[in-house]
Design an enzyme around this catalytic site. Structure first.
Site, short mmCIF file in Angstrom:
data_model
loop_
_atom_site.label_atom_id
_atom_site.label_comp_id
_atom_site.label_asym_id
_atom_site.label_seq_id
_atom_site.Cartn_x
_atom_site.Cartn_y
_atom_site.Cartn_z
CB CYS A 116 -4.24 -10.86 19.38
SG CYS A 116 -2.58 -10.96 18.69
CG ASP A 169 6.54 -7.71 -0.41
OD1 ASP A 169 6.11 -7.87 -1.58
OD2 ASP A 169 7.13 -6.67 -0.05
CG HIS A 181 -0.57 -6.64 17.88
ND1 HIS A 181 -1.47 -7.59 18.35
CD2 HIS A 181 -1.28 -5.86 17.01
CE1 HIS A 181 -2.65 -7.39 17.80
NE2 HIS A 181 -2.57 -6.34 16.99
CB CYS A 202 -2.51 -9.48 22.71
SG CYS A 202 -2.67 -8.22 21.43
N GLY A 235 4.60 -3.93 -10.38
CA GLY A 235 4.16 -2.66 -10.94
C GLY A 235 2.85 -2.15 -10.40
CG ASP A 268 10.94 -5.66 -11.70
OD1 ASP A 268 9.78 -5.67 -11.27
OD2 ASP A 268 11.93 -5.38 -10.98
CD GLN A 314 6.87 -4.54 -13.60
OE1 GLN A 314 5.98 -3.68 -13.58
NE2 GLN A 314 7.54 -4.89 -12.52
CB CYS A 369 0.92 -11.55 19.48
SG CYS A 369 0.61 -9.90 20.16
CG ASP A 404 12.49 -6.27 -4.64
OD1 ASP A 404 12.16 -5.10 -4.41
OD2 ASP A 404 12.37 -6.80 -5.76
#
Lengths: 403, 415
Positions: free
Chosen positions: A317, A279, A348, A322, A229, A159, A202, A319, A105
């Protein structure tokens, strides 16, 4: 002459998105991003590792979860450890030893999150450091310069970000300035062959401003567009309308990155609206507060109700958490001072987000995305008709009905 | 379970403990250490990151202070603490206290001992203690004992005598309860040698405890600062001389490499591994060399890099002594220091741990400066691996008759 040369290089901005499948009802797409550090399947959720680390899990663990792109933050890394050091360490990839893709970012969001420490002018954003009170000016050129040093695969323009709850002339000012800053970022970008600069649309919650921004920014031939935004304090009803407006005006053959979106319901709806990349700090942050994400919402594992619950967070799950641990053990560990408790949940929650996106993608490829959405909402809310109004409206707008 | 000694060199016992565990097919090497855990989990580490470490000991140490509160939960769970914590393959030893947290004094009575958990004090009579062990089902557990003498300064002889009497009484009661329980018979009781700094009492405790059918011995009350250990070493030799050769001797609270060697020379077999954890918590990385085959210059290179760096490090070491953290030992470097900001070397050159193979000192420094959780994870992985490597080198040195070289190397680094 210089102007013409710039024009040509803009038109040769790489086409990094390959569409693999599209939903015939909604705007959902499945695709592949071709990035310098490998291919990324979309739709994709990108976990946030702000300061060159994914919060207590190693890069090996993150890789094992199937993550192929994650975020770093220019503002934070620009301060500590600084771009010069990272450059010496072979870029952010080398510094944190992450073999896959990175997106950074620009520092723009910190203008909102650290508003009391920042001041915006046409030149850039002036930040006062919370660590030593010193001042830095983050200009479009400086942001791109830092990101060039970091070497991330996708870099974001700087921005002019205003909170989505702000109204009035400031919103318009920020929108036009973002366009001007986009051009300055493009001009300053030293490594267009190695790093993909995305524009950020934006315009706040004003449809006209947003439309103007879309029209102007899409004239610039950047490899991808972000919708910015949003995901602040605005109502969900306004939120989805701005997302839908944006995706309707963004080119189909370039990725659409909706910034800051992370709750499961929001992800599914915004995929339907035509977004490819997401994200959010939510899954990793909520893990550190003892909250585990599940298809029906979340489990606050510190609560006494889990003291003797010997089942895993989610039996479906796959992972590592789990596979090996029960809610009861995690409950006990969360009440101790062993940080491992947080890491178990971070693993997890990231797995949850990635598995969700993978399931979404598969359903698009297999031409059953609308059914997937109905199932998802049914599980999450008990019945698809109990889905929040904004989500029902948003899905209806792209041809998916829930009842 | 069977302890077989391969050889004894200068009082150091090299050997194996075989037929360990409920399935009787685990083996442990001695001298060795146990994996330190907090609430049944290695500090900072999940199963994945723990698995990355080479040489993890076959037996992990659990503490009653962190698990006593899980009594009800574990009773309902029924399948034992090993499975509960996600370590079903590991051997487990349950100690009373956490070696890292000091125990407040004044809470042992003739009928009960208290442990301190996060939530507060848990008082245990013999029957409550054994009920908890029945729920835990560890492979070994430290018997309920009165170890308070080591918490106090200059305990009176009367108090010391009481600690021995009480501990023996607790032991006899625990043994009796064990006989009545099929579940508890699958666990081995470790008898605790008390007696403070009084030779007579230490000998009495050793002789009397040795008469009971315990599986091994815990030498309690030798922890403290380096000076206190020196004065207690003589006591230690006398104690181990009274113990049978075919049962393991554990010691609590001893972690520094030089102290470990001194205790091994006096007949101690097993140690805890809380020391690498303490180093981790202060942002340190263990860098001491245990490679007695290398010459001194090669060792310095391994730790610090080029000639220029060696000189710089010597200067820094002199400055360090006046620094704020008096606990920092000479066996470690402190990654918070500015000098590591641009150091792109691994923590220790040649170290094969996950951290050294994947990351640099500069990165760890950054993580510490920014207060990131990953710092603890990576440092713990390195420090555990380094420490386990140290114990491996002790066994190798004993095997190859190079103990003197290793001793000299370690003591040279113990400034």
């Amino acid at each position: 002459m210089a102007g013409v040369a710039t024009q040509a290089s803009l038109e040769s901005a790489p086409r990094i998105m390959r569409l693999v499948a599209e939903c015939s009802r909604s705007r959902a797409r499945a695709g592949e991003l071709r990035l310098p550090h490998g291919t990324v399947a979309t739709p994709v959720f990108m976990p946030v590792g702000t300061q060159a680390t994914m919060k207590g899990i190693t890069t090996e663990q993150l890789d094992a979860l199937g993550c192929r792109i994650c975020l770093g933050n220019t503002y934070h890394l620009g301060l500590r450890p600084g771009p010069e050091l990272i450059q010496k360490a072979n870029g952010l990839h080398g510094f944190m030893n992450w073999p896959h893709n990175l997106l950074t970012d620009s520092g723009g969001f910190q203008m909102v999150s650290l508003v009391s420490l920042s001041e915006v002018t046409e030149e850039g954003v002036r930040f006062r450091s919370p660590y030593d009170g010193s001042e830095t000016l983050l200009s479009p050129e400086k942001s791109v310069q830092i990101q060039n040093a970091l070497g991330s695969d996708i870099i974001m323009q700087l921005d002019d970000v205003v909170s989505s709850t702000v109204t009035g002339p400031r919103v318009e000012e920020a929108m036009y300035r973002s366009i001007r800053w986009l051009d300055r970022c493009i001009a300053a970008h030293q490594r267009p062959d190695k790093q993909n600069l995305f524009a950020i649309i934006q315009g706040g919650l004003d449809a006209d401003l947003r439309a103007t921004c879309l029209e102007e920014m899409t004239k610039r031939d950047v490899p991808g567009f972000a919708i910015g935004g949003l995901s602040g304090g605005e109502s969900k009803s306004q939120f989805w309308r701005m997302v839908a407006l944006s995706t309707s005006r963004l080119p189909k053959d370039k990725p659409r990155y909706l910034m800051g979106v992370g709750y499961a319901t929001d992800l599914v709806v915004c995929v339907a609206l035509g977004c490819d990349m997401f994200d959010c700090v939510f899954p990793t942050r909520t893990a550190r507060f003892g909250s585990a994400l599940v298809p029906t919402g979340n489990l606050q594992l510190r609560k006494k109700v889990f003291e003797k619950d010997f089942s895993p967070i989610n039996p479906e799950c796959t992972c590592p958490t789990c596979q090996r641990h029960s809610r009861a053990f995690l409950h006990a560990l969360l009440h101790s001072d062993n940080t491992a408790a947080l890491h178990h949940l971070t693993v997890h929650n990231i797995a949850y987000q990635l598995q969700l996106m993978s399931a979404v993608r598969t359903s698009i490829v297999e031409k059953r995305f609308p059914d997937f959405v109905r199932d998802f909402m049914g599980t999450m809310y008990g019945d698809p008709t109990l889905c929040p109004t904004w989500a029902t409206d948003a899905l209806a707008s792209v041809g998916i009905t829930l009842g | 379970m069977k302890l077989s000694l391969t050889k004894v060199v200068n009082g150091c016992r090299l050997g194996k403990i075989k037929n360990l565990g409920k399935t009787r097919d685990h083996t442990m090497d001695i001298p060795g250490c146990l994996l330190y855990t907090k609430t049944g989990c290695a500090p900072h580490l999940t199963h994945h990151t723990l698995r990355n470490i080479h040489g993890v000991p076959a037996m992990a140490q659990l503490t009653l202070s962190s698990l006593a509160e899980q009594h009800e939960v574990l009773t309902e769970y029924k399948e034992g603490v090993g499975k509960f914590i996600g370590m079903p393959e590991s051997l487990l030893y349950c100690s009373l206290h956490d070696p890292v947290s000091p125990c407040p004094a004044g809470y042992v009575t003739n009928k009960s001992v208290s442990v301190w958990s996060v939530a507060g004090r848990v008082e245990m009579t013999v029957s409550k203690f054994m009920a908890i062990q029945q729920a835990l089902q560890p492979d070994w557990f430290q018997c309920l004992s009165d170890g308070e003498v080591s918490c106090k300064e200059a305990a009176s002889i009367k108090r010391v005598r009481k600690s021995v009497d009480r501990s023996l009484l607790f032991l006899d009661n625990c043994l009796r309860l064990q006989e009545e329980s099929e579940v508890l018979q699958k666990s081995v009781i470790i008898g605790v040698i008390e007696g403070g700094d009084v030779m007579e009492e230490r000998l009495r405790s050793a002789r009397e405890t040795a008469k009971r059918p315990v599986g091994g011995f815990l030498l309690d009350g030798f922890q403290g600062n380096p000076t206190t250990l020196e004065t207690r070493l003589c006591l230690l030799s006398s104690v181990t001389a009274e113990l049978p050769e075919d049962k393991p001797r554990l010691i609590s609270g001893i972690g520094r490499p030089d102290e470990v060697l001194k205790c091994i020379e006096r007949g101690v077999d097993l140690f805890e591994s809380f020391f690498p954890y303490q180093v981790t918590e202060r942002g340190g990385a263990l860098t001491f060399s245990f490679d007695y085959q290398l010459n001194p210059e090669e060792i310095l290179l391994q730790q610090n890099g080029t000639q220029e760096e060696i000189k710089y490090v010597d200067q820094i070491k002199k400055m360090e002594i006046t620094g704020c953290n008096r606990e920092i030992t000479s066996f470690e470097i402190n990654l918070k220091e500015k000098m590591f900001q641009e150091d792109f070397n691994p923590l220790v050159r040649g170290c094969s741990c996950y951290c050294c193979k994947n990351h640099t000192r500069a990165y760890i420094h950054h993580l510490l400066v920014t207060n990131e959780l990953l710092a603890g994870v990576l440092l713990m992985m390195h420090n555990f691996e380094h420490y386990f490597g140290f114990f491996h080198s002790i066994r190798e040195a004993l095997k190859n008759d190079k103990l003197a070289q290793l001793k000299e190397l370690i003591h040279r680094q113990a400034s």
